[in-house]
Design a protein around this motif. Structure first.
Motif, PDB file in Angstrom:
ATOM      1  N   ASP A 236      -7.765 111.019  17.168  1.00 37.57           N
ATOM      2  CA  ASP A 236      -7.936 112.331  16.524  1.00 37.57           C
ATOM      3  C   ASP A 236      -8.383 113.380  17.542  1.00 37.57           C
ATOM      4  O   ASP A 236      -7.848 114.497  17.582  1.00 37.57           O
ATOM      5  CB  ASP A 236      -8.971 112.223  15.396  1.00 37.57           C
ATOM      6  N   ALA A 237      -9.374 113.020  18.357  1.00 40.31           N
ATOM      7  CA  ALA A 237      -9.875 113.954  19.360  1.00 40.31           C
ATOM      8  C   ALA A 237      -8.810 114.268  20.394  1.00 40.31           C
ATOM      9  O   ALA A 237      -8.661 115.416  20.839  1.00 40.31           O
ATOM     10  CB  ALA A 237     -11.119 113.371  20.043  1.00 40.31           C
ATOM     11  N   LEU A 238      -8.036 113.250  20.765  1.00 36.15           N
ATOM     12  CA  LEU A 238      -6.981 113.445  21.755  1.00 36.15           C
ATOM     13  C   LEU A 238      -5.881 114.353  21.206  1.00 36.15           C
ATOM     14  O   LEU A 238      -5.322 115.177  21.942  1.00 36.15           O
ATOM     15  CB  LEU A 238      -6.394 112.094  22.147  1.00 36.15           C
ATOM     16  N   ALA A 239      -5.592 114.215  19.912  1.00 35.94           N
ATOM     17  CA  ALA A 239      -4.568 115.063  19.296  1.00 35.94           C
ATOM     18  C   ALA A 239      -4.989 116.531  19.312  1.00 35.94           C
ATOM     19  O   ALA A 239      -4.180 117.428  19.592  1.00 35.94           O
ATOM     20  CB  ALA A 239      -4.311 114.595  17.864  1.00 35.94           C
ATOM     21  N   VAL A 240      -6.253 116.790  19.021  1.00 30.07           N
ATOM     22  CA  VAL A 240      -6.764 118.170  19.050  1.00 30.07           C
ATOM     23  C   VAL A 240      -6.741 118.699  20.478  1.00 30.07           C
ATOM     24  O   VAL A 240      -6.370 119.851  20.733  1.00 30.07           O
ATOM     25  CB  VAL A 240      -8.195 118.236  18.468  1.00 30.07           C
ATOM     26  N   LEU A 241      -7.111 117.841  21.431  1.00 30.66           N
ATOM     27  CA  LEU A 241      -7.113 118.239  22.845  1.00 30.66           C
ATOM     28  C   LEU A 241      -5.700 118.575  23.301  1.00 30.66           C
ATOM     29  O   LEU A 241      -5.472 119.580  23.984  1.00 30.66           O
ATOM     30  CB  LEU A 241      -7.689 117.106  23.691  1.00 30.66           C
ATOM     31  N   ARG A 242      -4.736 117.743  22.912  1.00 27.20           N
ATOM     32  CA  ARG A 242      -3.335 117.959  23.317  1.00 27.20           C
ATOM     33  C   ARG A 242      -2.780 119.256  22.713  1.00 27.20           C
ATOM     34  O   ARG A 242      -2.052 119.990  23.386  1.00 27.20           O
ATOM     35  CB  ARG A 242      -2.477 116.779  22.877  1.00 27.20           C
ATOM     36  N   ALA A 243      -3.141 119.519  21.469  1.00 25.31           N
ATOM     37  CA  ALA A 243      -2.619 120.709  20.781  1.00 25.31           C
ATOM     38  C   ALA A 243      -3.173 121.999  21.367  1.00 25.31           C
ATOM     39  O   ALA A 243      -2.462 123.015  21.422  1.00 25.31           O
ATOM     40  CB  ALA A 243      -2.949 120.627  19.289  1.00 25.31           C
ATOM     41  N   ASN A 244      -4.394 121.962  21.830  1.00 26.78           N
ATOM     42  CA  ASN A 244      -5.046 123.183  22.305  1.00 26.78           C
ATOM     43  C   ASN A 244      -5.084 123.308  23.825  1.00 26.78           C
ATOM     44  O   ASN A 244      -5.101 124.427  24.350  1.00 26.78           O
ATOM     45  CB  ASN A 244      -6.468 123.255  21.756  1.00 26.78           C
ATOM     46  N   TYR A 245      -5.093 122.154  24.513  1.00 24.79           N
ATOM     47  CA  TYR A 245      -5.192 122.184  25.986  1.00 24.79           C
ATOM     48  C   TYR A 245      -4.197 121.168  26.556  1.00 24.79           C
ATOM     49  O   TYR A 245      -4.598 120.117  27.082  1.00 24.79           O
ATOM     50  CB  TYR A 245      -6.623 121.854  26.418  1.00 24.79           C
ATOM     51  N   PRO A 246      -2.917 121.469  26.474  1.00 24.15           N
ATOM     52  CA  PRO A 246      -1.881 120.503  26.888  1.00 24.15           C
ATOM     53  C   PRO A 246      -1.914 120.159  28.370  1.00 24.15           C
ATOM     54  O   PRO A 246      -1.333 119.136  28.779  1.00 24.15           O
ATOM     55  CB  PRO A 246      -0.571 121.210  26.521  1.00 24.15           C
ATOM     56  N   ASN A 247      -2.592 120.942  29.183  1.00 21.42           N
ATOM     57  CA  ASN A 247      -2.639 120.679  30.624  1.00 21.42           C
ATOM     58  C   ASN A 247      -3.894 119.911  31.040  1.00 21.42           C
ATOM     59  O   ASN A 247      -4.114 119.710  32.247  1.00 21.42           O
ATOM     60  CB  ASN A 247      -2.577 121.994  31.404  1.00 21.42           C
ATOM     61  N   ASN A 248      -4.673 119.475  30.096  1.00 22.11           N
ATOM     62  CA  ASN A 248      -5.874 118.717  30.431  1.00 22.11           C
ATOM     63  C   ASN A 248      -5.505 117.395  31.095  1.00 22.11           C
ATOM     64  O   ASN A 248      -4.483 116.770  30.781  1.00 22.11           O
ATOM     65  CB  ASN A 248      -6.690 118.457  29.155  1.00 22.11           C
ATOM     66  N   ASN A 249      -6.333 116.925  31.997  1.00 21.86           N
ATOM     67  CA  ASN A 249      -6.080 115.704  32.753  1.00 21.86           C
ATOM     68  C   ASN A 249      -5.961 114.451  31.889  1.00 21.86           C
ATOM     69  O   ASN A 249      -5.346 113.456  32.292  1.00 21.86           O
ATOM     70  CB  ASN A 249      -7.168 115.470  33.806  1.00 21.86           C
ATOM     71  N   LEU A 250      -6.555 114.477  30.696  1.00 22.29           N
ATOM     72  CA  LEU A 250      -6.506 113.303  29.829  1.00 22.29           C
ATOM     73  C   LEU A 250      -5.201 113.203  29.049  1.00 22.29           C
ATOM     74  O   LEU A 250      -4.928 112.198  28.422  1.00 22.29           O
ATOM     75  CB  LEU A 250      -7.677 113.343  28.834  1.00 22.29           C
ATOM     76  N   ILE A 251      -4.394 114.270  29.111  1.00 27.01           N
ATOM     77  CA  ILE A 251      -3.107 114.248  28.408  1.00 27.01           C
ATOM     78  C   ILE A 251      -2.067 113.581  29.278  1.00 27.01           C
ATOM     79  O   ILE A 251      -1.840 113.956  30.425  1.00 27.01           O
ATOM     80  CB  ILE A 251      -2.662 115.691  28.069  1.00 27.01           C
ATOM     81  N   ASP A 252      -1.436 112.554  28.745  1.00 24.13           N
ATOM     82  CA  ASP A 252      -0.413 111.813  29.513  1.00 24.13           C
ATOM     83  C   ASP A 252       0.814 112.683  29.771  1.00 24.13           C
ATOM     84  O   ASP A 252       1.233 113.447  28.927  1.00 24.13           O
ATOM     85  CB  ASP A 252      -0.012 110.564  28.744  1.00 24.13           C
TER      86      ASP A 252
END
Length: 252
Positions: A236-252
């Motif tokens: 859930d947290a990763l989905a929110v992170l991906r939607a708002n910050y797609p360039n974050n290092n944790l996004i594959d």
């Protein structure tokens, strides 16, 4: 004969009463002139930047003539001088006193605005800022108070001329408070207290979602939930992170 004596006495009494009235009026005029002169002198010191002397003169005026013709303005000027001199306790006391005595005064919005400025300045650590040291972990009590002051100003006086600046300052204060929460979260991460770290991250996301710190807060949540083996919460947290910050290092 008696009638003439009575008439003369009456005329004399009226004359004396008139003199007494004129004397009282002259005394009032003199008092006003003295207060006006003292206030003008204090203003001159303010304009020249002699804040300590201005504070001394305004304090004298305030104590001698607490209900004089310039009483309200003297109190407002004292608030400003205390703020400029970093006299936090004196400034806050003067502000609270002014608001308490003048709840319907036209300048109450200014007093609330100054309360926010005083608390914000008290929180600010100039030495650390000048040295380039990030002290997000320092006490944030005064920042919270400043945020509350500006919020109260906007709630009570949304059309105040100080409203726009108060809004901008609240943005900076929210970022400051978010950094404080992230510093605590990082402290927990280093000690492997992952649930506590995740809770701090969630607090930032819930209360400071419009600050840059929200991205790191989500990252803390993702990493903490991973360590705890809570895959659903991590997703859930990763989905929110991906939607708002797609360039974050944790996004594959």
């Amino acid at each position: 004969m008696k009638g003439r004596i009575f008439l003369a006495s009456a005329l004399l009494s009226l004359s004396l009463a008139g003199c007494s009235s004129n004397s009282e009026q002259s005394s009032e005029d003199l008092k006003y002139s003295q207060v006006e002169l003292m206030y003008e002198q204090a203003q001159e010191q303010l304009e020249m930047g002699n804040l300590n002397l201005a504070q001394e003169q305004l304090s004298t005026l305030n104590s001698r003539y607490p209900f004089g013709p310039f009483a309200d303005q003297v109190q407002l000027d004292l608030i400003y001088v205390h703020y400029k001199l970093d006299n936090t306790d004196e400034a806050l006391a003067a502000i609270d006193r002014f608001i308490s005595l003048n709840p319907n005064h036209k300048d109450v919005d200014y007093a609330l605005y100054m309360r926010g400025l005083v608390n914000q300045r008290a929180e600010y650590n100039a030495i650390h800022e000048l040295a380039g040291i990030d002290r997000s972990d320092r006490d944030s009590t005064m920042a919270k108070e400043a945020f509350k002051d500006f919020a109260e100003l906007l709630r009570k006086f949304p059309d105040s001329k100080y409203a726009a600046d108060a809004k901008q300052r609240m943005i900076g204060l929210k970022s400051r408070l978010a950094k404080k929460e992230l510093a605590v979260a990082q402290y927990y991460m280093e000690r492997q207290a992952y649930l506590a770290a995740a809770n701090r991250g969630r607090y930032v996301v819930e209360h400071f979602s419009d600050t840059p710190e929200a991205e790191n807060a989500l990252a803390v949540m993702v990493e903490s939930y991973e360590q705890l083996g809570l895959e659903e919460l991590k997703a859930d947290a990763l989905a929110v992170l991906r939607a708002n910050y797609p360039n974050n290092n944790l996004i594959d």
